[in-house]
Scaffold this motif. Sequence first.
Motif, mmCIF file in Angstrom:
data_model
loop_
_atom_site.group_PDB
_atom_site.id
_atom_site.type_symbol
_atom_site.label_atom_id
_atom_site.label_comp_id
_atom_site.label_asym_id
_atom_site.label_seq_id
_atom_site.Cartn_x
_atom_site.Cartn_y
_atom_site.Cartn_z
ATOM 1 N N PHE A 103 0.849 -1.199 0.000
ATOM 2 C CA PHE A 103 0.000 0.000 0.000
ATOM 3 C C PHE A 103 0.878 1.239 0.000
ATOM 4 C CE2 PHE A 103 -2.171 -3.411 2.164
ATOM 5 C CZ PHE A 103 -3.408 -3.430 1.542
ATOM 6 N N PHE A 104 0.411 2.305 -0.649
ATOM 7 C CA PHE A 104 1.180 3.548 -0.658
ATOM 8 C C PHE A 104 0.933 4.389 0.580
ATOM 9 C CE2 PHE A 104 1.812 2.815 -5.230
ATOM 10 C CZ PHE A 104 3.173 3.003 -5.260
ATOM 11 N N GLU A 105 -0.193 4.216 1.233
ATOM 12 C CA GLU A 105 -0.526 4.997 2.422
ATOM 13 C C GLU A 105 -0.342 4.161 3.683
ATOM 14 O OE1 GLU A 105 -1.210 8.199 2.300
ATOM 15 O OE2 GLU A 105 -1.094 8.168 0.115
ATOM 16 N N GLU A 106 0.351 4.724 4.658
ATOM 17 C CA GLU A 106 0.585 4.027 5.919
ATOM 18 C C GLU A 106 -0.732 3.723 6.627
ATOM 19 O OE1 GLU A 106 3.016 4.489 10.139
ATOM 20 O OE2 GLU A 106 2.887 6.209 8.789
ATOM 21 N N ASP A 107 -1.668 4.661 6.587
ATOM 22 C CA ASP A 107 -2.969 4.461 7.241
ATOM 23 C C ASP A 107 -3.699 3.253 6.656
ATOM 24 O OD1 ASP A 107 -2.448 6.672 8.783
ATOM 25 O OD2 ASP A 107 -3.636 8.037 7.543
ATOM 26 N N ASP A 108 -3.629 3.094 5.330
ATOM 27 C CA ASP A 108 -4.283 1.949 4.692
ATOM 28 C C ASP A 108 -3.626 0.648 5.132
ATOM 29 O OD1 ASP A 108 -5.928 3.727 3.390
ATOM 30 O OD2 ASP A 108 -4.830 3.638 1.488
ATOM 31 N N ALA A 109 -2.299 0.619 5.159
ATOM 32 C CA ALA A 109 -1.583 -0.586 5.563
ATOM 33 C C ALA A 109 -1.917 -0.947 7.012
ATOM 34 C CB ALA A 109 -0.086 -0.386 5.401
ATOM 35 N N ARG A 110 -1.944 0.037 7.881
ATOM 36 C CA ARG A 110 -2.255 -0.230 9.300
ATOM 37 C C ARG A 110 -3.708 -0.661 9.471
ATOM 38 N NH1 ARG A 110 2.193 0.031 11.838
ATOM 39 N NH2 ARG A 110 3.760 1.619 11.396
ATOM 40 N N ALA A 111 -4.624 -0.110 8.671
ATOM 41 C CA ALA A 111 -6.032 -0.514 8.742
ATOM 42 C C ALA A 111 -6.209 -1.967 8.298
ATOM 43 C CB ALA A 111 -6.887 0.415 7.879
ATOM 44 N N VAL A 112 -5.505 -2.357 7.245
ATOM 45 C CA VAL A 112 -5.582 -3.737 6.766
ATOM 46 C C VAL A 112 -4.999 -4.681 7.817
ATOM 47 C CG1 VAL A 112 -4.674 -5.339 5.042
ATOM 48 C CG2 VAL A 112 -5.633 -3.153 4.325
ATOM 49 N N ALA A 113 -3.854 -4.333 8.390
ATOM 50 C CA ALA A 113 -3.240 -5.168 9.414
ATOM 51 C C ALA A 113 -4.157 -5.292 10.635
ATOM 52 C CB ALA A 113 -1.887 -4.603 9.822
ATOM 53 N N ALA A 114 -4.780 -4.200 11.038
ATOM 54 C CA ALA A 114 -5.693 -4.235 12.185
ATOM 55 C C ALA A 114 -6.891 -5.139 11.891
ATOM 56 C CB ALA A 114 -6.159 -2.827 12.524
ATOM 57 N N GLU A 152 10.167 9.062 1.677
ATOM 58 C CA GLU A 152 8.719 9.238 1.751
ATOM 59 C C GLU A 152 7.995 8.524 0.611
ATOM 60 O OE1 GLU A 152 7.129 10.619 4.320
ATOM 61 O OE2 GLU A 152 9.128 10.776 5.193
ATOM 62 N N GLY A 153 8.723 8.125 -0.425
ATOM 63 C CA GLY A 153 8.108 7.468 -1.573
ATOM 64 C C GLY A 153 7.983 5.966 -1.441
ATOM 65 N N HIS A 154 8.553 5.390 -0.381
ATOM 66 C CA HIS A 154 8.499 3.945 -0.215
ATOM 67 C C HIS A 154 7.103 3.514 0.231
ATOM 68 C CE1 HIS A 154 12.761 3.483 -0.779
ATOM 69 N NE2 HIS A 154 13.027 4.337 0.200
ATOM 70 N N PRO A 155 6.578 2.461 -0.375
ATOM 71 C CA PRO A 155 5.261 1.959 0.050
ATOM 72 C C PRO A 155 5.360 1.144 1.340
ATOM 73 C CG PRO A 155 6.107 0.636 -1.749
ATOM 74 C CD PRO A 155 7.089 1.750 -1.540
ATOM 75 N N TRP A 156 4.220 0.721 1.837
ATOM 76 C CA TRP A 156 4.117 -0.055 3.070
ATOM 77 C C TRP A 156 3.679 -1.469 2.726
ATOM 78 C CZ3 TRP A 156 5.480 1.999 7.738
ATOM 79 C CH2 TRP A 156 5.699 3.378 7.742
ATOM 80 N N LEU A 211 -9.394 -9.208 -1.118
ATOM 81 C CA LEU A 211 -10.540 -8.324 -0.883
ATOM 82 C C LEU A 211 -10.110 -7.023 -0.211
ATOM 83 C CD1 LEU A 211 -13.230 -10.891 0.307
ATOM 84 C CD2 LEU A 211 -13.134 -9.696 -1.889
ATOM 85 N N LEU A 212 -9.221 -7.121 0.768
ATOM 86 C CA LEU A 212 -8.746 -5.921 1.452
ATOM 87 C C LEU A 212 -7.869 -5.066 0.542
ATOM 88 C CD1 LEU A 212 -8.001 -7.510 4.916
ATOM 89 C CD2 LEU A 212 -9.827 -5.892 4.367
ATOM 90 N N VAL A 213 -7.088 -5.698 -0.313
ATOM 91 C CA VAL A 213 -6.259 -4.962 -1.266
ATOM 92 C C VAL A 213 -7.148 -4.170 -2.224
ATOM 93 C CG1 VAL A 213 -4.798 -5.333 -3.301
ATOM 94 C CG2 VAL A 213 -4.191 -6.371 -1.144
ATOM 95 N N ASP A 214 -8.223 -4.790 -2.683
ATOM 96 C CA ASP A 214 -9.163 -4.080 -3.564
ATOM 97 C C ASP A 214 -9.836 -2.917 -2.842
ATOM 98 O OD1 ASP A 214 -8.585 -5.742 -5.668
ATOM 99 O OD2 ASP A 214 -10.332 -7.037 -5.372
ATOM 100 N N GLU A 215 -10.196 -3.142 -1.595
ATOM 101 C CA GLU A 215 -10.890 -2.108 -0.820
ATOM 102 C C GLU A 215 -9.988 -0.908 -0.518
ATOM 103 O OE1 GLU A 215 -12.974 -1.634 3.573
ATOM 104 O OE2 GLU A 215 -12.748 -3.630 2.713
#
Length: 96
Positions: free
Chosen positions: A5-16, A39-43, A56-60
């Motif tokens: 994921f490019f956004e840290e918030d998205d990665a943390r939401a998926v992990a949660a 800052e350009g590195h993805p998560w 499913l979470l990757v699509d969301e």
Amino acid sequence: MRAIFFEEDDARAVAARLLADGFEASVARERLAGEDDDEGHPWAVLSDAPDFMVELLVDEYDGWLDAADDASQPPSPLPPLDLPAAPKRIKRPSGD
């Protein structure tokens, strides 16, 4: 399974979400070759969840799956072959 994921918030939401569903999940910064901007590195989210659930979470959350990590792991070893102890006799012994 590894999801990117490019956004840290998205990665943390998926992990949660995966943790809440009872799977193991961790978030790490993914270093891409040739990318010099920190800052350009993805998560990356690493998990033992089933593939379809992570898809499913990757699509969301607008990410992508990286299956290359699975291919780099060595395959499980096969059990040893049951080989004969001696050569197989094709002709009858000369005494018959």
